[in-house]
Design an enzyme around this catalytic site. Structure first.
Site, PDB file in Angstrom:
ATOM      1  N   HIS A  57       0.921  -0.909  -0.168  1.00  0.00           N
ATOM      2  CA  HIS A  57      -0.129   0.572   0.197  1.00  0.00           C
ATOM      3  C   HIS A  57       0.930   1.149   0.277  1.00  0.00           C
ATOM      4  O   HIS A  57       2.124   0.980   0.213  1.00  0.00           O
ATOM      5  CB  HIS A  57      -0.571  -0.056   1.556  1.00  0.00           C
ATOM      6  CG  HIS A  57      -1.922  -0.935   1.115  1.00  0.00           C
ATOM      7  ND1 HIS A  57      -3.046  -0.190   2.137  1.00  0.00           N
ATOM      8  CD2 HIS A  57      -2.178  -2.103   0.216  1.00  0.00           C
ATOM      9  CE1 HIS A  57      -4.174  -1.734   1.350  1.00  0.00           C
ATOM     10  NE2 HIS A  57      -3.828  -2.756   1.309  1.00  0.00           N
ATOM     11  N   GLU A  59       1.161   3.965   1.398  1.00  0.00           N
ATOM     12  CA  GLU A  59       1.218   4.304   2.773  1.00  0.00           C
ATOM     13  C   GLU A  59       2.382   3.558   3.826  1.00  0.00           C
ATOM     14  O   GLU A  59       3.241   4.287   4.275  1.00  0.00           O
ATOM     15  CB  GLU A  59       0.236   4.439   4.049  1.00  0.00           C
ATOM     16  CG  GLU A  59      -0.918   5.019   3.599  1.00  0.00           C
ATOM     17  CD  GLU A  59      -1.970   4.495   2.371  1.00  0.00           C
ATOM     18  OE1 GLU A  59      -3.452   5.082   2.029  1.00  0.00           O
ATOM     19  OE2 GLU A  59      -1.711   3.759   2.178  1.00  0.00           O
ATOM     20  N   CYS A  87      -5.702   2.931   5.404  1.00  0.00           N
ATOM     21  CA  CYS A  87      -6.860   1.290   5.499  1.00  0.00           C
ATOM     22  C   CYS A  87      -6.144   0.571   6.858  1.00  0.00           C
ATOM     23  O   CYS A  87      -5.050   0.954   7.866  1.00  0.00           O
ATOM     24  CB  CYS A  87      -6.536   0.179   5.030  1.00  0.00           C
ATOM     25  SG  CYS A  87      -4.888  -0.759   4.758  1.00  0.00           S
ATOM     26  N   CYS A  90      -2.390  -0.184   7.350  1.00  0.00           N
ATOM     27  CA  CYS A  90      -1.461   1.252   6.987  1.00  0.00           C
ATOM     28  C   CYS A  90      -1.619   2.291   7.881  1.00  0.00           C
ATOM     29  O   CYS A  90      -0.203   2.701   9.423  1.00  0.00           O
ATOM     30  CB  CYS A  90      -2.130   1.453   6.028  1.00  0.00           C
ATOM     31  SG  CYS A  90      -1.895   1.020   4.150  1.00  0.00           S
TER      32      CYS A  90
END
Length: 158
Positions: A57, A59, A87, A90
């Site tokens: 992801h 992040e 999310c 993260c």
């Protein structure tokens, strides 16, 4: 620390450019940066779908990049800016590294770390995490939402 709203929008434009790269590659349009004292110290482009690794992801990749760039000990002084609300996964990484400020464009209501029932970003139930990060949402949300819609449309067509 602390960036004015116009500064948030300038940084979010950088995230949107990263998100467009993610989208062009076939990933959800998420771009993230980490800023320390006005300097971008880490960047991340969503690549979980094309890499086959769900951990990729934007992040998390931005945190990894900041660490690779020698800023692990300063993450607790930084600001993360991302096109999408972090999310749950993260959000755990953000809390683990004590990143004190999160700025995002569009909410992710089912699995977001702030707006879902899994509010990892605001829980006080983990003593080691200390203070909750300051959370600012809705920065450049129209642009972020438009990219998300492009991604949804690409899934329908394929």
């Amino acid at each position: 620390m602390g960036i004015m709203k116009a500064g948030y929008e300038n940084y979010m434009r950088q995230c949107l450019n990263l998100a467009k790269l993610a989208l062009a590659a076939g990933n959800p349009p998420v771009g993230a940066i980490i800023v320390l004292d006005g300097e971008v110290i880490g960047t991340g482009i969503e690549s979980g779908r094309t890499s086959g690794d769900v951990i990729n992801h934007a992040e998390i990749l931005a945190v990894r990049d900041a660490i690779k760039n020698g800023y692990e000990d300063q993450l607790h002084l930084s600001v993360m800016i991302t096109t999408h609300e972090p999310c749950i996964m993260c959000s755990y990484v953000i809390r683990h590294h004590h990143i004190p400020e999160i700025v995002y464009g569009t909410a992710v209501p089912f699995v977001g770390g702030a707006t879902s029932k899994f509010n990892i970003l605001s829980t006080q139930d983990v003593p080691k995490w200390a203070a909750n990060p300051k959370i600012i949402g809705g920065i450049c949300s129209a642009e972020c939402n438009a990219l998300s819609e492009q991604f949804r449309q690409s899934l329908i067509k394929s």
